[in-house]
Write an enzyme that holds these catalytic residues in place. Structure first.
Site, PDB file in Angstrom:
ATOM      1  N   HIS A 173       0.828  -1.133  -0.033  1.00 29.97           N
ATOM      2  CA  HIS A 173      -0.148   0.027   0.039  1.00 29.97           C
ATOM      3  C   HIS A 173       0.854   1.361  -0.162  1.00 29.97           C
ATOM      4  CE1 HIS A 173      -3.627   2.485   1.415  1.00 29.97           C
ATOM      5  NE2 HIS A 173      -2.549   3.170   1.858  1.00 29.97           N
ATOM      6  N   GLU A 174       1.682   1.417   0.854  1.00 27.64           N
ATOM      7  CA  GLU A 174       2.811   2.247   0.850  1.00 27.64           C
ATOM      8  C   GLU A 174       3.612   2.829  -0.334  1.00 27.64           C
ATOM      9  OE1 GLU A 174       2.066   4.602   3.208  1.00 27.64           O
ATOM     10  OE2 GLU A 174       0.784   3.102   4.167  1.00 27.64           O
ATOM     11  N   HIS A 177       1.885   4.598  -2.748  1.00 26.21           N
ATOM     12  CA  HIS A 177       2.203   6.231  -2.665  1.00 26.21           C
ATOM     13  C   HIS A 177       3.262   6.564  -3.326  1.00 26.21           C
ATOM     14  CE1 HIS A 177      -1.743   6.462  -0.707  1.00 26.21           C
ATOM     15  NE2 HIS A 177      -1.439   5.808   0.433  1.00 26.21           N
ATOM     16  N   GLU A 259      -6.326   6.515  -1.355  1.00 24.75           N
ATOM     17  CA  GLU A 259      -6.126   5.395  -0.414  1.00 24.75           C
ATOM     18  C   GLU A 259      -6.725   4.078  -0.932  1.00 24.75           C
ATOM     19  OE1 GLU A 259      -4.767   5.067   2.245  1.00 24.75           O
ATOM     20  OE2 GLU A 259      -4.040   7.260   1.988  1.00 24.75           O
TER      21      GLU A 259
END
Length: 663
Positions: A173-174, A177, A259
């Protein structure tokens, strides 16, 4: 066809930054007008006949408006400059501790191992890793302006409570980003909100101090003055927090979609929807609020889960509800997780939010056997070049993606690295010696020694034979495929060098490169990589300078000329391949259609610097044209890999490894 998702998201991130600046300026104007209205109402008297508009255009009105706008802009500018330190500054701001690359803590080693696998698989430098020791909640975030200086921060609660699969889901997930350019806009949001918030903070201070004075003053005049100031302060407080409300509303609207995209990307990267879904479920049980820092609200939009309680959470929450995020990952997943929790955990512990990983979650991935410490070396794979030419668009389609092949490659590579080799990469001296070894490992021992003796006998940068001897056998055995991944693993240690030490390292590497009065493509790629990622402005994101290919036609000529020569064995074949590569970038009859006789590496460096100024949407065609050149003969050799990696890196296009894993 090319998959433009990465490049579109990069372009959207830049557009969102511009939009935020516009909205911020609009908020500054509206807040200034509102404060002026309060000032007009407070100072107006029966003898004053000026309307609000006339008063606003008067000397007093202009001074008031200018002062308010100037104050907001000044506070945001100060915060903007304060955060110019990038990810490291944000990590320090929340009190996070830098994880020692050579840590022996098993939870921290597992975290580092997962991050390294994802970094190698995605083609970005390994981020600096931090932990918030005093946080028992489950949360994480990344910060920085570019992947070159990104940091990843995780709470101690996440390290303690997440299984490896769940941790991998959070890391995926990170990394989304990082790849999508979200970090830059996240940091700028902090600065923007700081300026808008200052009016409310000033109003709160005036209101509280005036109320305190009025309660202790015995004189009527003083009480009236204090009450008037309290009313003025209350008005500023309301105006300031109305601005903050709308600022956070924008923040939440932008963040929520990103997100959900990052959740989907994590599933794509890890091929394990239960990993991130289970991590989200545990956040719902245990919570993700940050309690050890006063910046929890500022960081809310940056974190994996909500880091602060929000009033009007349906409007101002930066993340969709946990249940919605889990169901978006896979319909029915939430029900399965609840059922598994009921079957494996006593009801009393569920009510207390206890955190116990389920057996099936632990075994749902082939990575489950690597729960603690480094990946095991149970499976041995050989690293091999691509054996067939990719289809058109395959190269740009892989940019910013993690494929199953690249994930297997990363696992295999880390499993094949000897423990001593890998541990040395995490130390300052080991990382320095790796750079020397990368330049000299293919030389004969006597020649290598002669080249190393050219370096000045600096205490920290002199060659150390006993360390070089630990690197050279592995570099020789694993071949060119290990060179850039090993350098990426060493980047956290190299980033710890002071600016003058980084410059000294670059000079030492340059001395070794030029010891034989020639520079290979790999040596050029190595020096360019170090310069780009260790320079003073490594964290500065380049702006868009060109929105068409015409201004950079000469630089395209330089790049494609070198790529055509690297992919062919004869000048006639190179000329034909060059024509194929340049065809989509210029009109018939243009000078760019003629391939130059020769290209210097200095000219190549200048060309790549200018091409990085192109709009993100123009870069995939360049990547694919270069890919067409290197796959002309149906395979990618070491030299072609080096130049493709260099092009991708210099264009800010993180590319997964071009090698595949074969059993």
């Amino acid at each position: 066809m090319s998959n433009p998702a990465f490049f579109e998201r990069q372009a959207n991130a830049r557009r969102n930054t511009s939009l935020l600046v516009v909205l911020f300026l609009a908020a500054v104007v509206l807040i200034s007008l509102a404060v002026c209205l309060v000032g007009y109402m407070v100072t107006r008297s029966e003898s004053t006949s000026l309307s609000y508009l006339d008063w606003l255009l008067s000397k007093h009105g202009l001074i008031t408006a200018g002062s308010v706008a100037g104050l907001i802009l000044l506070v945001s500018l100060v915060r903007w400059l304060d955060l110019a330190g990038g990810g490291e500054r944000v990590a320090n701001m929340v009190g996070a501790r830098l994880i020692d690359p050579s840590t022996q803590n098993q939870d921290e080693r597992r975290f580092r191992n997962v991050v390294e696998e994802m970094a190698i698989a995605s083609g970005v430098p390994v981020p600096q890793l931090y932990v918030m020791d005093r946080e028992s909640s489950i949360n994480a975030f990344v910060a920085g302006y570019t992947p070159s200086e990104a940091v990843m921060v995780i709470t101690q609660g996440a390290l303690n409570n997440l299984s490896r699969d769940e941790l991998q889901g959070v890391v995926g997930h990170e990394f989304s980003h990082i790849l999508n350019g979200d970090m830059r806009i996240n940091i700028r949001l902090i600065a923007i909100l700081a300026g808008i918030l200052v009016i409310g903070q000033i109003g709160s201070f005036i209101f509280q101090s005036s109320a305190h004075r009025s309660s202790f003053s015995s004189r009527r005049d003083n009480q009236q003055a204090a009450i008037a100031m309290a009313v003025f302060g209350l008005a500023l407080l309301v105006i300031g927090y109305v601005g903050v409300f709308f600022g956070r509303l924008i923040q939440a609207a932008v963040s929520r979609q990103r997100e959900l995209l990052a959740d989907a990307s994590s599933v794509q990267f890890t091929r394990n929807p239960e990993g991130i879904a289970s991590a989200l479920y545990k956040i719902g049980q245990k919570g993700g609020l940050l309690r050890s820092t006063s910046h929890a609200t500022d960081m809310n939009h940056m974190c994996f889960g909500e880091s602060a309680k929000m009033a009007f959470s349906s409007l101002l929450a930066s993340h969709p509800p946990i249940e919605k995020r889990i169901e978006a990952i896979q319909p029915g997943m939430l029900t399965r997780l609840k059922s598994r929790m009921r079957d494996t955990v006593p009801a009393a512990e569920i009510r207390r939010g206890a955190d116990t990983a389920s057996p099936s979650a632990q075994s749902s991935s082939p990575l489950a056997s690597q729960v603690a410490g480094f990946a095991s070396g149970g499976i041995s794979r050989n690293l091999s070049p691509i054996s067939r030419a990719p289809t058109p668009g395959q190269f740009s389609g892989k940019v910013g993606q993690v494929t199953r092949d690249s994930e297997q490659y990363a696992e295999s590579l880390l499993a094949q690295l000897p423990a001593t080799f890998r541990e040395l990469l995490y130390t300052r001296s080991g990382a320095i010696q790796l750079c020397y070894a990368l330049v000299t490992y293919e030389l004969e021992p006597d020649t290598r020694q002669n080249h190393l003796e050219l370096l000045e006998p600096h205490p920290a940068f002199r060659p150390e034979a006993h360390l070089l001897e630990r690197f050279i056998p592995t570099l020789t055995k694993l071949g060119p495929g290990i060179r850039f991944p090993a350098l990426e693993l060493a980047m956290p240690a190299l980033r710890q060098l002071a600016p003058d030490e980084r410059e000294l390292l670059a000079n030492c590497v340059q001395t070794l490169v030029m010891a034989d009065n020639r520079m290979t493509l790999f040596e050029f790629a190595l020096t360019s990589f170090l310069k780009r990622h260790l320079s003073v402005d490594a964290g500065r994101a380049p702006g868009v300078r060109y929105r068409s290919y015409r201004p950079v036609a000469a630089h395209l000529t330089t790049l494609f000329s070198l790529m055509a020569r690297a992919g062919t064995a004869s000048s006639e074949e190179a000329s034909q391949l060059y024509q194929e590569a340049i065809a989509g970038f210029c009109e018939p009859g243009d000078a760019a259609n003629t391939m130059p006789d020769k290209v210097s590496l200095k000219a190549l460096g200048e060309a790549l610097r200018h091409l990085n100024g192109l709009s993100p949407l123009l870069k995939p065609a360049i990547i694919d044209a270069c890919g067409h050149c290197v796959t002309h003969d149906g395979k990618v050799d070491a030299t072609e890999y080096d130049i493709m990696r260099l092009v991708a890196d210099q264009l800010d296009c993180p590319m997964p490894p071009l090698t595949t894993t074969t059993v």
